[in-house]
Scaffold this active site. Sequence first.
Site, PDB file in Angstrom:
ATOM      1  N   HIS A 350      -5.194  -0.726  -9.972  1.00  0.00           N
ATOM      2  CA  HIS A 350      -4.863   0.709 -10.593  1.00  0.00           C
ATOM      3  C   HIS A 350      -4.577   1.800  -9.549  1.00  0.00           C
ATOM      4  O   HIS A 350      -5.686   2.376  -9.249  1.00  0.00           O
ATOM      5  CB  HIS A 350      -5.408   1.026 -11.702  1.00  0.00           C
ATOM      6  CG  HIS A 350      -5.369  -0.242 -12.789  1.00  0.00           C
ATOM      7  ND1 HIS A 350      -6.047  -1.429 -12.778  1.00  0.00           N
ATOM      8  CD2 HIS A 350      -4.380  -0.065 -14.153  1.00  0.00           C
ATOM      9  CE1 HIS A 350      -5.676  -2.080 -13.840  1.00  0.00           C
ATOM     10  NE2 HIS A 350      -4.846  -1.320 -14.347  1.00  0.00           N
ATOM     11  N   THR A 351      -3.322   2.098  -9.211  1.00  0.00           N
ATOM     12  CA  THR A 351      -3.139   3.052  -8.179  1.00  0.00           C
ATOM     13  C   THR A 351      -1.797   3.597  -8.530  1.00  0.00           C
ATOM     14  O   THR A 351      -1.103   3.117  -9.552  1.00  0.00           O
ATOM     15  CB  THR A 351      -3.424   2.471  -6.612  1.00  0.00           C
ATOM     16  OG1 THR A 351      -4.678   2.027  -6.451  1.00  0.00           O
ATOM     17  CG2 THR A 351      -2.859   3.500  -5.667  1.00  0.00           C
TER      18      THR A 351
END
Length: 533
Positions: A350-351
């Site tokens: 998650h980026t």
Amino acid sequence: MVAVYSHGRPTVRAVGGMVSSAHPLASAAGAKMLEAGGNAFDAIVATAAVLNVAEPFMSGLAGLGCATLFTAKDGQVRVLDFHPPVPAAFDADKLGSLDIRDGANASGTPGNLAGWCKLASELGTLPLTTLLAPAIRHARQGVPVSPFFVEMVAVSRPREMQPEWLTTYIEPSDNATLNTVFKQPDLANTLEAIASEGPSYLYDGPLGRQMASHLQSLGGCMSEDDLAAVEAVWEEPVVTRYRGLDIHVPPPPAESFQFLLTMKLLSGIDFAGKEHLSADHLDTVFRAVRLAAETRIRNNKCSPDMVAELLSDRYMDPLRDLLLAPAPIIGRTEQFGTGPRPDGVKLREHTTSMSAVDRDGNAICLTQSLGSMFGSGVVIPGTGVIMNNFMNWGDLHPDSPNRLVGGERFGMCLAPSISLADGDVVLALGTPGSYGILQTQAQAMVHHLDYGLELQAAIDAPRARLWDGAKVNLEARVEEPVIEELKRRGHEIALVKPFSMECGGMHAIRRDPKSGALSGAADSRRDGAAIAI
């Protein structure tokens, strides 16, 4: 051959400027800055701030990141690193792996806001109040949720989050449907204060005092001194050449040199003799990724000079021999010690990454993150600000080159890239995906540069996420005989969704240096869009 690109998303084309990011509202905010006379750097700040609102599970002002950029006036590529050191009082000997995943000790000192403001003040042309206005508006009036948003909240529910996380994200979005409008009034107020007072509102002001106090009340170690010491730092990129392009990425302690190592290994391969998405094609790329990953893990936090050495023929030749040998390559892809396993992907990949190019040829690729989905799960009360859990990407292992030490910088797998041809910018490309960032960018470059796929098709083409050992999570758009042959060659193939967020969320813009024509792509694995003027 399976029709793998028939989902219908077109390449976006323009000459006036373009932004590609993981949410249409964010890209639109950046495009609005271009229309207002701003440049690519103004556009990326507005885009990054709106992503804080529209994609609160992926990134925010209390996260960390870096950007690689090209300034047209001097023809230079530079890196802006806003990934601060480990909090000074952090003690790896007293913490376990769960301590650096969730809670008050999981957070690295926030750097994103420092990065946004430095870009705006040193390279932008529009005031911060203008750049943050779209984010403030969307936070106050709300953003309609997407299926992706609903999934991210649902997956996060089992984690041990702090009470403020529940009231900020769960209660407003409980039983959310596609008609639910998610509002963040506390975040709107915080962004308004930052627009008025600047970054000192966090780094030497009331938000910082409240942040440090709250984290310490939960047993955390971050202090006001840590926040006051934050500075976004200009650096020289590291670079390698591939198919006529000079690919630039951040230098160590960023771990992006693994991406360059992979491309350098593949530069000696003639893909013309390997059918696209054949076993020969995929096996070669997967092998190169594993060799580069092990080299990165052994040499983390090395100097830029050492990166140049690792890219030299003296180091590459033995690796090329292994690349071309028949024996399977089995090894580490994550961290020095026990890295994250495939079953933990929903907590780690998650980026967000975004790209912008303007009419004058300025270009920037920025990757920022909270670490895991919703970071550490700690929301600073009354502010709408969620903390990152970047400590989860350092090592606690005492022998690791990337061991977390208070006050020192640590390696992180962000790799925003800018590529030049004959000294002019031609490509801005980046992706999220934890250690998969360093893998999937290489795969997309091969699709684009070796097999000639247009940028959108290259990004949407099937990709894989490799894990420690021989594990390969491969998107289910590859023909069965190819999968069976990959297994025979030693790859432990597990099929994932045809378009899996595990394999990134790439956003890129290509530029023709002669005509100035831009072509933009947004990854179909996420909610993004490329928007042009």
